[in-house]
Design a protein around this motif. Structure first.
Motif, PDB file in Angstrom:
ATOM      1  N   GLY A 193       0.802  -1.210   0.000  1.00 50.29           N
ATOM      2  CA  GLY A 193       0.000   0.000   0.000  1.00 50.29           C
ATOM      3  C   GLY A 193       0.834   1.259   0.000  1.00 50.29           C
ATOM      4  O   GLY A 193       0.433   2.292  -0.549  1.00 50.29           O
ATOM      5  N   ALA A 194       2.012   1.200   0.623  1.00 48.26           N
ATOM      6  CA  ALA A 194       2.910   2.355   0.639  1.00 48.26           C
ATOM      7  C   ALA A 194       3.764   2.433  -0.618  1.00 48.26           C
ATOM      8  O   ALA A 194       4.584   3.339  -0.753  1.00 48.26           O
ATOM      9  N   GLY A 195       3.580   1.470  -1.545  1.00 49.79           N
ATOM     10  CA  GLY A 195       4.315   1.476  -2.806  1.00 49.79           C
ATOM     11  C   GLY A 195       3.368   1.720  -3.958  1.00 49.79           C
ATOM     12  O   GLY A 195       2.654   2.725  -4.003  1.00 49.79           O
ATOM     13  N   LEU A 196       3.319   0.758  -4.897  1.00 49.76           N
ATOM     14  CA  LEU A 196       2.478   0.917  -6.083  1.00 49.76           C
ATOM     15  C   LEU A 196       1.092   0.299  -5.914  1.00 49.76           C
ATOM     16  O   LEU A 196       0.253   0.440  -6.815  1.00 49.76           O
ATOM     17  N   ALA A 197       0.879  -0.372  -4.795  1.00 52.37           N
ATOM     18  CA  ALA A 197      -0.463  -0.875  -4.449  1.00 52.37           C
ATOM     19  C   ALA A 197      -1.102  -1.689  -5.577  1.00 52.37           C
ATOM     20  O   ALA A 197      -2.312  -1.597  -5.813  1.00 52.37           O
ATOM     21  N   ASN A 198      -0.274  -2.452  -6.293  1.00 55.27           N
ATOM     22  CA  ASN A 198      -0.723  -3.321  -7.388  1.00 55.27           C
ATOM     23  C   ASN A 198      -1.150  -2.574  -8.652  1.00 55.27           C
ATOM     24  O   ASN A 198      -1.682  -3.186  -9.586  1.00 55.27           O
ATOM     25  N   PHE A 199      -0.938  -1.267  -8.695  1.00 56.77           N
ATOM     26  CA  PHE A 199      -1.242  -0.511  -9.913  1.00 56.77           C
ATOM     27  C   PHE A 199      -0.113  -0.690 -10.919  1.00 56.77           C
ATOM     28  O   PHE A 199       1.064  -0.582 -10.560  1.00 56.77           O
ATOM     29  N   PRO A 200      -0.419  -0.911 -12.199  1.00 57.51           N
ATOM     30  CA  PRO A 200       0.637  -1.075 -13.202  1.00 57.51           C
ATOM     31  C   PRO A 200       1.163   0.231 -13.786  1.00 57.51           C
ATOM     32  O   PRO A 200       2.151   0.222 -14.512  1.00 57.51           O
ATOM     33  N   ILE A 201       0.512   1.351 -13.488  1.00 55.90           N
ATOM     34  CA  ILE A 201       0.909   2.629 -14.092  1.00 55.90           C
ATOM     35  C   ILE A 201       1.180   3.641 -12.989  1.00 55.90           C
ATOM     36  O   ILE A 201       0.377   3.803 -12.054  1.00 55.90           O
ATOM     37  N   MET A 202       2.317   4.327 -13.107  1.00 58.21           N
ATOM     38  CA  MET A 202       2.678   5.380 -12.162  1.00 58.21           C
ATOM     39  C   MET A 202       3.113   6.608 -12.945  1.00 58.21           C
ATOM     40  O   MET A 202       3.704   6.506 -14.025  1.00 58.21           O
ATOM     41  N   ALA A 203       2.831   7.787 -12.404  1.00 63.23           N
ATOM     42  CA  ALA A 203       3.155   9.022 -13.118  1.00 63.23           C
ATOM     43  C   ALA A 203       3.370  10.150 -12.121  1.00 63.23           C
ATOM     44  O   ALA A 203       2.892  10.110 -10.978  1.00 63.23           O
ATOM     45  N   THR A 204       4.099  11.177 -12.583  1.00 65.74           N
ATOM     46  CA  THR A 204       4.321  12.394 -11.811  1.00 65.74           C
ATOM     47  C   THR A 204       4.152  13.591 -12.724  1.00 65.74           C
ATOM     48  O   THR A 204       4.696  13.625 -13.830  1.00 65.74           O
ATOM     49  N   VAL A 205       3.385  14.571 -12.279  1.00 66.22           N
ATOM     50  CA  VAL A 205       3.311  15.880 -12.932  1.00 66.22           C
ATOM     51  C   VAL A 205       4.029  16.872 -12.038  1.00 66.22           C
ATOM     52  O   VAL A 205       3.788  16.911 -10.826  1.00 66.22           O
ATOM     53  N   TRP A 206       4.947  17.662 -12.614  1.00 70.60           N
ATOM     54  CA  TRP A 206       5.657  18.678 -11.843  1.00 70.60           C
ATOM     55  C   TRP A 206       5.485  20.036 -12.512  1.00 70.60           C
ATOM     56  O   TRP A 206       5.337  20.125 -13.732  1.00 70.60           O
ATOM     57  N   SER A 207       5.473  21.099 -11.715  1.00 68.70           N
ATOM     58  CA  SER A 207       5.258  22.429 -12.266  1.00 68.70           C
ATOM     59  C   SER A 207       5.917  23.466 -11.375  1.00 68.70           C
ATOM     60  O   SER A 207       5.811  23.396 -10.142  1.00 68.70           O
ATOM     61  N   VAL A 208       6.602  24.433 -11.991  1.00 71.88           N
ATOM     62  CA  VAL A 208       7.320  25.478 -11.261  1.00 71.88           C
ATOM     63  C   VAL A 208       6.858  26.838 -11.762  1.00 71.88           C
ATOM     64  O   VAL A 208       6.849  27.108 -12.967  1.00 71.88           O
ATOM     65  N   GLY A 209       6.467  27.693 -10.836  1.00 74.93           N
ATOM     66  CA  GLY A 209       6.027  29.037 -11.182  1.00 74.93           C
ATOM     67  C   GLY A 209       5.637  29.790  -9.923  1.00 74.93           C
ATOM     68  O   GLY A 209       6.043  29.422  -8.819  1.00 74.93           O
ATOM     69  N   PRO A 210       4.833  30.851 -10.061  1.00 72.63           N
ATOM     70  CA  PRO A 210       4.426  31.628  -8.886  1.00 72.63           C
ATOM     71  C   PRO A 210       3.705  30.773  -7.845  1.00 72.63           C
ATOM     72  O   PRO A 210       3.001  29.817  -8.186  1.00 72.63           O
ATOM     73  N   VAL A 211       3.889  31.128  -6.581  1.00 67.30           N
ATOM     74  CA  VAL A 211       3.238  30.398  -5.489  1.00 67.30           C
ATOM     75  C   VAL A 211       1.725  30.373  -5.731  1.00 67.30           C
ATOM     76  O   VAL A 211       1.108  31.382  -6.073  1.00 67.30           O
TER      77      VAL A 211
END
Length: 286
Positions: A193-211
């Motif tokens: 549960g603290a890892g991929l929890a049996n999901f086959p797809i993982m992703a990250t969206v990152w964004s940098v700009g004004p607070v």
């Protein structure tokens, strides 16, 4: 007639630079490539201030022994959008690891959207994907990475293979965010549960700009699902008094659903961080 076994590796380099012209037009001003990596003709669906380019890898997949290097620089006041025409396929290694290294530099006053489609990790792949982002103070950028481990319709999804991921983000010369992880197909982290929890797809969206204000972050987090098929959570990290990094983590069972959620996050964050509306690319609809 005996079968011919392909043993040649593909070593490819693509170096791109974008600059703002006196007219205000963002242009692809340097395009150097070696091996099977190149870009299509730049397009301007958002007008001359934003240059769109599509990265092509004609072999259609990364096999054991392949080494890809992508280097992108966006100069002051320019805005570039980079994507791919389809998923990146990492094939069976045959005893030879494959790698891709992406280095991104965005100067002060410049903007970048880094929007490659998902990485598909096939059975018995040995894949290494490094992404290094260097943003000057005053630069704005948004991007994502997505990985599908094996087949979403196969029992257990992914039976054998290895994926190594290393990401770093520097802002104003300081290391702000770093991640390094290695997932083996048989590692228990895939099922915890603290890892991929049996999901086959993982992703990250990152964004940098004004607070982003607390109210705007609440709107984002309230829109994120938490179900047996699709899960996501968001956080914001202050970089200085006026700048922040937003991270959205996603897990899912189907690549299309994860992609649509990444696009929704991009549509929410791009106006706030890059100051421009986010209209989905036509390429994503073909």
């Amino acid at each position: 007639m005996s079968a011919v076994i392909q043993t040649e590796r593909w070593a490819a380099i693509l170096a791109l630079a974008f600059s703002c012209q006196p007219s205000g037009r963002s242009a692809l001003t340097s395009n150097v490539h070696t091996g099977p990596l190149l870009v299509q003709k730049p397009l301007y669906p958002e007008g001359p201030a934003v240059c769109h380019a599509t990265i092509l890898h004609p072999p259609s997949g990364i096999a054991g022994g392949d080494e890809l290097n992508i280097d992108v620089t966006v100069h002051d006041a320019a805005h570039a959008v980079l994507t791919t025409p389809g998923a990146t396929r990492w094939y069976k290694a045959n005893g030879k690891p494959a790698s891709q290294t992406v280095t991104i530099r965005v100067e002060a006053g410049a903007s970048l959207d880094w929007l490659p489609l998902e990485n598909l990790i096939f059975e018995q792949a040995d894949a290494s994907n490094d992404t290094h982002i260097q943003l000057a103070a005053g630069a704005h950028a948004i991007g994502w990475d997505c990985y599908q481990l094996g087949s979403v319709i196969a029992q257990g999804h992914w039976q054998a293979g290895l994926i190594t991921i290393h990401s770093t983000l520097h802002y104003d010369g300081k290391l702000i965010w770093t991640e390094a992880g290695q997932v083996d197909a048989q590692h228990p982290i895939r099922h915890r549960g603290a890892g991929l929890a049996n999901f086959p797809i993982m992703a990250t969206v990152w964004s940098v700009g004004p607070v982003i204000s607390a109210e705007q972050m609440e709107q984002l987090t309230a829109s994120l699902p938490w179900t047996d098929r699709l899960r996501a959570g968001a956080s914001q990290i202050s970089l200085d008094a006026s700048t922040s990094l937003v991270l959205v983590r996603l897990l899912g069972t189907h690549a299309e659903a994860v992609r649509q959620l990444m696009i929704a996050c991009w549509q929410h964050l791009r106006p706030l961080h890059l100051g421009i509306a986010a209209i989905p690319l036509r390429l994503w609809r073909t």
